[in-house]
Design a protein around this motif. Structure first.
Motif, short mmCIF file in Angstrom:
data_model
loop_
_atom_site.label_atom_id
_atom_site.label_comp_id
_atom_site.label_asym_id
_atom_site.label_seq_id
_atom_site.Cartn_x
_atom_site.Cartn_y
_atom_site.Cartn_z
N GLY A 13 0.84 -1.21 0.00
CA GLY A 13 0.00 0.00 0.00
C GLY A 13 0.87 1.25 0.00
N SER A 14 1.95 1.22 -0.81
CA SER A 14 2.91 2.34 -0.79
C SER A 14 2.32 3.63 -1.33
CB SER A 14 4.16 1.97 -1.61
OG SER A 14 3.82 1.81 -2.97
N THR A 15 1.24 3.53 -2.11
CA THR A 15 0.67 4.75 -2.72
C THR A 15 -0.32 5.46 -1.80
OG1 THR A 15 -0.95 3.29 -3.77
CG2 THR A 15 0.95 3.94 -5.11
N ILE A 18 -0.31 6.12 4.63
CA ILE A 18 0.78 5.54 5.42
C ILE A 18 1.94 5.14 4.52
CG2 ILE A 18 1.43 3.53 6.84
CD1 ILE A 18 -0.19 5.50 8.44
N ALA A 40 0.68 -1.53 -4.79
CA ALA A 40 -0.48 -0.64 -4.79
C ALA A 40 -1.71 -1.41 -5.24
CB ALA A 40 -0.24 0.53 -5.75
N GLY A 41 -2.86 -0.77 -5.07
CA GLY A 41 -4.11 -1.35 -5.56
C GLY A 41 -4.24 -1.08 -7.05
N ILE A 88 1.01 -9.98 -4.42
CA ILE A 88 1.33 -9.25 -3.18
C ILE A 88 1.57 -10.27 -2.06
CG2 ILE A 88 0.44 -7.62 -1.43
CD1 ILE A 88 -1.11 -6.23 -3.68
N MET A 104 -1.97 -1.52 3.55
CA MET A 104 -3.14 -1.67 2.69
C MET A 104 -4.36 -1.36 3.53
SD MET A 104 -1.93 -5.20 0.97
CE MET A 104 -3.43 -5.57 0.05
N VAL A 105 -5.48 -1.13 2.86
CA VAL A 105 -6.65 -0.76 3.64
C VAL A 105 -7.64 -1.93 3.71
CG1 VAL A 105 -7.92 0.31 1.72
CG2 VAL A 105 -8.27 1.15 4.03
N GLY A 106 -8.22 -2.14 4.89
CA GLY A 106 -9.31 -3.11 5.04
C GLY A 106 -8.87 -4.57 5.07
N SER A 108 -8.32 -6.60 2.90
CA SER A 108 -7.31 -7.00 1.91
C SER A 108 -5.93 -7.14 2.54
CB SER A 108 -7.26 -6.00 0.76
OG SER A 108 -6.68 -4.78 1.19
N ASN A 127 -2.25 -1.79 9.14
CA ASN A 127 -3.57 -2.34 8.79
C ASN A 127 -4.24 -2.97 10.00
OD1 ASN A 127 -5.12 -5.02 7.67
ND2 ASN A 127 -5.38 -3.29 6.30
N ASP A 153 -0.08 2.30 14.24
CA ASP A 153 -1.19 3.14 14.67
C ASP A 153 -0.70 4.03 15.81
OD1 ASP A 153 -3.77 4.03 14.59
OD2 ASP A 153 -4.69 2.09 15.00
N GLY A 208 -6.17 8.32 4.69
CA GLY A 208 -6.97 7.77 3.60
C GLY A 208 -8.46 7.91 3.90
N MET A 269 2.16 10.99 11.44
CA MET A 269 2.31 9.53 11.47
C MET A 269 3.74 9.07 11.19
SD MET A 269 -0.39 8.10 12.44
CE MET A 269 0.18 6.42 12.19
P1 NDP Z 1 -5.08 4.75 1.92
O1 NDP Z 1 -6.45 4.55 1.38
O2 NDP Z 1 -4.49 6.10 1.85
O3 NDP Z 1 -4.08 3.73 1.20
C1 NDP Z 1 -4.37 2.38 1.03
C2 NDP Z 1 -3.29 1.70 0.24
O4 NDP Z 1 -3.67 0.33 0.02
C3 NDP Z 1 -3.08 2.28 -1.15
O5 NDP Z 1 -1.75 2.08 -1.53
C4 NDP Z 1 -3.99 1.42 -2.02
O6 NDP Z 1 -3.63 1.39 -3.37
C5 NDP Z 1 -3.79 0.05 -1.37
N1 NDP Z 1 -4.91 -0.85 -1.55
C6 NDP Z 1 -6.21 -0.59 -1.29
N2 NDP Z 1 -6.97 -1.66 -1.55
C7 NDP Z 1 -6.13 -2.63 -2.00
C8 NDP Z 1 -6.31 -3.95 -2.46
N3 NDP Z 1 -7.53 -4.54 -2.51
N4 NDP Z 1 -5.23 -4.66 -2.86
C9 NDP Z 1 -4.02 -4.09 -2.82
N5 NDP Z 1 -3.78 -2.84 -2.41
C10 NDP Z 1 -4.82 -2.10 -2.00
O7 NDP Z 1 -5.13 4.21 3.42
P2 NDP Z 1 -4.26 4.69 4.67
O8 NDP Z 1 -2.83 4.77 4.30
O9 NDP Z 1 -4.91 5.83 5.31
O10 NDP Z 1 -4.47 3.45 5.65
C11 NDP Z 1 -3.83 2.20 5.46
C12 NDP Z 1 -4.03 1.34 6.68
O11 NDP Z 1 -3.38 1.96 7.78
C13 NDP Z 1 -5.51 1.19 7.09
O12 NDP Z 1 -5.72 -0.09 7.59
C14 NDP Z 1 -5.68 2.22 8.20
O13 NDP Z 1 -6.67 1.85 9.13
C15 NDP Z 1 -4.31 2.19 8.84
N6 NDP Z 1 -3.94 3.43 9.52
C16 NDP Z 1 -3.83 4.60 8.82
C17 NDP Z 1 -3.50 5.78 9.46
C18 NDP Z 1 -3.31 7.05 8.68
O14 NDP Z 1 -2.89 8.05 9.27
N7 NDP Z 1 -3.58 7.10 7.40
C19 NDP Z 1 -3.30 5.82 10.91
C20 NDP Z 1 -3.40 4.53 11.55
C21 NDP Z 1 -3.72 3.40 10.87
P3 NDP Z 1 -4.17 2.54 -4.42
O15 NDP Z 1 -3.51 3.80 -4.02
O16 NDP Z 1 -3.73 2.04 -5.72
O17 NDP Z 1 -5.65 2.57 -4.23
#
Ligand code: NDP
Ligand code: MG
Length: 386
Positions: A13-15, A18, A40-41, A88, A104-106, A108, A127, A153, A208, A269
């Motif tokens: 989830g580099s894009t 986080i 990335a997704g 992945i 990654m989110v959720g 997944s 995650n 977190d 996100g 973060m």
């Molecule tokens: P974002 O939505 O900003 O990023 C999610 C990343 O996961 C993106 O790189 C996305 O790719 C990738 N992704 C999404 N769905 C899939 C999939 N089905 N398969 C592969 N890759 C996927 O989320 P956040 O960075 O905000 O959050 C990431 C995790 O960290 C979550 O679980 C969140 O709860 C946790 N978290 C986040 C915090 C924050 O400050 N943001 C703080 C604490 C926890 P693409 O860009 O291509 O869609």
């Protein structure tokens, strides 16, 4: 660690929010960290940019339709390119990797995290859904494979930091702080009419979309209670939540003698990400410092589970255990997506989640397959209701 003495990392989830901040941490200390893989997704443009800048060994895009674009854009580089979710789950096992950042989110995030643990990789866990869905399974697996689960977190990192050096000292309770989100002071009536634009405007943190909605609905804090149970091995009665609108105290630990330790900082973060990557060492950073002339006051309130039922639902799911937190997570993911697509109201989310908890097939002792089945079944059920 590999032979360069750098910590070699994979960022799932580099894009995302986080993910990009993790890459900023790498830029702070290029002498200490090396990026082996980024995934990335579907955001192929940002992935290409990151690949050019960080020269990883491998890049993976889950969306297979973007494979050719990725391949062409990186044709002049010696980078291995893969597509598909299964890739992945494979890449995390590569032998040079020391630590996997799960951003990654959720739901997944679950399968690649399992594969990374089985391959003996340290996990920098962002995650949280992984622990919400399958906390017992994941923590057992980590013990079995002797891999650390390092919290990213901010609340859990704060607790982790407070616990440094307290190995044999009893914890009376931990206190998770919550900002209260953008709707903290709204009435029930007002909450019925909030828009997604308002919900996406978090007062303190830039994150996100999914976690931003979870923060507005307090589901994020509910998930963090469950996450804390598994990370720190505490029962729910030892995990409190206090609303602290300034988000300066990131969380606290109260010890057996009554002493309370807190970790404070700016809402950035990159600090918890860096701590997870460099643990147990603290590294220097160029990040903003806390300015107490600007902070001035720290205030605290009791969370209101009448207006924000998700926190209560999460505690109930945790008390029931089994696959119930997985039910809540699946229902929540469908609800958040539907709210973001303007299909349901903000307040419908809690109603649908509670209905899912009452309607889903509950099992107290799920196998790992049961989690995948529960997730799929609950998604289908809630999607039908919507
Ligand atoms: P974002 O939505 O900003 O990023 C999610 C990343 O996961 C993106 O790189 C996305 O790719 C990738 N992704 C999404 N769905 C899939 C999939 N089905 N398969 C592969 N890759 C996927 O989320 P956040 O960075 O905000 O959050 C990431 C995790 O960290 C979550 O679980 C969140 O709860 C946790 N978290 C986040 C915090 C924050 O400050 N943001 C703080 C604490 C926890 P693409 O860009 O291509 O869609
Ligand atoms: Mg948090």
């Amino acid at each position: 660690m590999n032979n360069t003495n750098k910590r070699t990392i994979a960022i799932l989830g580099s894009t995302g929010s986080i993910g990009t901040q993790t890459l900023q941490v790498v830029e702070e200390h290029p002498d200490l960290f090396e990026v082996y893989a980024i995934t990335a997704g579907s955001n192929v443009e940002r992935l290409i940019e990151q690949a050019h800048k960080f020269n990883p060994e491998a890049v993976v895009i889950a969306d297979e339709s973007k494979y050719e674009t990725l391949k062409e854009a990186l044709a002049d580089k010696p980078i291995k390119i893969y597509a598909g979710y299964d890739s992945i789950c494979q890449i995390v096992k590569a032998s040079p990797i020391d630590i996997v950042v799960t951003a990654m989110v959720g739901f997944s995030g679950l399968r690649p995290t399992i594969e990374a643990i089985k391959a003996g990789k340290a996990i920098a866990l962002a995650n949280k859904e992984t622990l919400v869905v399958a906390g017992e399974y994941i923590t057992q697996l980590a013990i079995e494979h002797k891999v650390p689960l390092l919290p990213v977190d901010s609340e859990h990192s704060a607790i982790f930091q407070c616990l440094a050096g307290e190995t044999n000292n009893g914890i009376e309770k931990i206190i998770l702080t919550a900002s209260g989100g953008p709707f903290r002071t709204m009435s029930m009536e007002q909450l019925e009419h909030v828009t997604k634009k308002e919900a996406l405007r978090h007062p303190n943190w830039s994150m996100g979309a999914k976690i931003t909605i979870d923060s507005a609905s307090m589901m994020n804090k509910g998930f963090e209670v469950i996450e804390a149970k598994w990370l720190f091995g505490l029962n729910a009665d030892k995990i409190d939540v206090v609303v602290h609108p300034q988000s300066v105290i990131h969380s606290m630990v109260q010890f057996a003698d009554g002493a309370v330790k807190a970790q404070l900082g700016t809402p950035d973060m990159r600090l918890p990400i860096m701590y997870a990557l460099s643990y147990p060492t603290r590294l220097a950073s160029s990040f903003d410092r806390l300015d107490f002339e600007i902070v001035k006051e720290l205030t605290f309130e009791k969370p209101d589970t009448e207006r924000f039922p998700n926190l209560r639902l999460a505690y109930e799911a945790l008390a029931m255990g089994g696959n119930m937190p997985c039910v809540v997570n699946a229902a929540n993911e469908v609800c958040v997506a539907a709210f973001l697509a303007d299909k349901i109201k903000f307040t419908d989310m809690s109603r649908l989640i509670e209905r899912a908890m009452q309607s889903a097939n509950y099992t107290l002792t799920p196998t790992i397959e049961d989690y995948f089945d529960t997730d799929a079944d609950v998604r289908k059920m809630v999607e039908n209701w919507i």
